[in-house]
Design an enzyme around this catalytic site. Structure first.
Site, PDB file in Angstrom:
ATOM      1  N   ASP A  86      -6.490  -6.248  -2.028  1.00 28.44           N
ATOM      2  CA  ASP A  86      -5.079  -6.506  -2.327  1.00 28.44           C
ATOM      3  C   ASP A  86      -4.902  -7.561  -3.418  1.00 28.44           C
ATOM      4  O   ASP A  86      -3.867  -7.582  -4.090  1.00 28.44           O
ATOM      5  CB  ASP A  86      -4.322  -6.922  -1.069  1.00 28.44           C
ATOM      6  CG  ASP A  86      -4.132  -5.747  -0.117  1.00 28.44           C
ATOM      7  OD1 ASP A  86      -4.308  -4.591  -0.552  1.00 28.44           O
ATOM      8  OD2 ASP A  86      -3.800  -5.989   1.051  1.00 28.44           O
ATOM      9  N   HIS A 130       0.807  -1.209   0.000  1.00 28.91           N
ATOM     10  CA  HIS A 130       0.000   0.000   0.000  1.00 28.91           C
ATOM     11  C   HIS A 130       0.847   1.267   0.000  1.00 28.91           C
ATOM     12  O   HIS A 130       1.974   1.264   0.477  1.00 28.91           O
ATOM     13  CB  HIS A 130      -0.880   0.047   1.256  1.00 28.91           C
ATOM     14  CG  HIS A 130      -1.754  -1.149   1.407  1.00 28.91           C
ATOM     15  ND1 HIS A 130      -2.029  -1.703   2.636  1.00 28.91           N
ATOM     16  CD2 HIS A 130      -2.413  -1.909   0.507  1.00 28.91           C
ATOM     17  CE1 HIS A 130      -2.834  -2.753   2.474  1.00 28.91           C
ATOM     18  NE2 HIS A 130      -3.071  -2.895   1.192  1.00 28.91           N
ATOM     19  N   TYR A 174       2.684   1.623  13.601  1.00 35.23           N
ATOM     20  CA  TYR A 174       3.449   2.521  12.750  1.00 35.23           C
ATOM     21  C   TYR A 174       3.041   3.965  12.935  1.00 35.23           C
ATOM     22  O   TYR A 174       1.885   4.281  13.177  1.00 35.23           O
ATOM     23  CB  TYR A 174       3.382   2.124  11.282  1.00 35.23           C
ATOM     24  CG  TYR A 174       2.030   1.834  10.692  1.00 35.23           C
ATOM     25  CD1 TYR A 174       1.436   2.710   9.804  1.00 35.23           C
ATOM     26  CD2 TYR A 174       1.361   0.651  10.991  1.00 35.23           C
ATOM     27  CE1 TYR A 174       0.212   2.429   9.229  1.00 35.23           C
ATOM     28  CE2 TYR A 174       0.142   0.368  10.422  1.00 35.23           C
ATOM     29  CZ  TYR A 174      -0.437   1.261   9.536  1.00 35.23           C
ATOM     30  OH  TYR A 174      -1.660   0.979   8.983  1.00 35.23           O
ATOM     31  N   LYS A 201       6.693   6.298   6.842  1.00 35.12           N
ATOM     32  CA  LYS A 201       6.260   5.438   7.944  1.00 35.12           C
ATOM     33  C   LYS A 201       7.454   4.960   8.753  1.00 35.12           C
ATOM     34  O   LYS A 201       8.503   4.660   8.193  1.00 35.12           O
ATOM     35  CB  LYS A 201       5.537   4.197   7.406  1.00 35.12           C
ATOM     36  CG  LYS A 201       4.282   4.501   6.626  1.00 35.12           C
ATOM     37  CD  LYS A 201       3.675   3.235   6.046  1.00 35.12           C
ATOM     38  CE  LYS A 201       2.444   3.571   5.227  1.00 35.12           C
ATOM     39  NZ  LYS A 201       1.847   2.392   4.621  1.00 35.12           N
TER      40      LYS A 201
END
Length: 182
Positions: A169, A61, A131, A71
């Site tokens: 996905d 992603h 994250y 991130k």
């Protein structure tokens, strides 16, 4: 903390100094001044957390345009293989990936700058993954590439018939069809 830049410029594996004793352990998970000294200035604005079971693959992603995100990821419980794929068309490492094992035992962190797709595969019975991101989630900017894209060639160490992923996905575009970064 020990900051190790990977073979892809701007992507770091960060290993904290862990202090263990009879009570357990302590470590600094993030320290702004130290992070900026080694990686660069960043303004994290949101923390996220997910829980997944063995064989779950989340990714690959990213967010596009003004909503792109850097991130800083780590595992609180369990073990995952974490992957960052370079989507910057002008980069000498475009289409290449870095894979790192993150676990509650090694306490490593992985910094992924803007311009990368990100995903992870759970290798333990359960994983709690956290994250920090430097931009808010924006559904209209959400994007991804196929986790099993043969042009990227990620070598996932699992029977691919055992992978559990989302419907979204399963139908992400391949790298050659995706909207990329300059």
């Amino acid at each position: 903390m020990d900051y190790k830049e990977t073979e892809i410029k701007g992507v770091y594996v960060i290993e904290p100094r862990v202090f263990n004793d009879a009570r357990g352990y302590f470590f600094e998970a993030w320290k702004k001044a130290e992070f900026e000294e080694h990686v660069g200035k960043i303004d994290f604005m949101q923390d996220n957390e997910s829980k997944s079971s063995y064989g779950v693959l989340r990714g690959l992603h990213y967010q596009k345009g003004e909503y792109a995100q850097a991130k800083l990821v780590r595992v609180i419980k369990g073990k995952v293989l974490d992957v960052a794929v370079d989507l910057r068309k002008s980069s000498p490492t475009f289409g290449k990936y870095v894979m790192v094992e993150l676990s509650d035992e090694n306490k490593r962190q992985f910094f992924i700058p803007r311009g990368f797709a990100h995903g992870f595969l759970v290798l333990s019975d359960e994983a709690i993954f956290t994250y920090k991101v430097d931009n808010v989630y924006a559904p209209q900017a959400e994007a991804g590439i196929r986790w099993n894209d043969p042009d990227v060639g990620i070598e996932w160490p699992i029977d691919l018939n055992r992978v559990l992923t989302s419907e979204k996905d399963l139908v992400q575009p391949f790298l050659r069809e995706a909207e990329l970064f300059e």
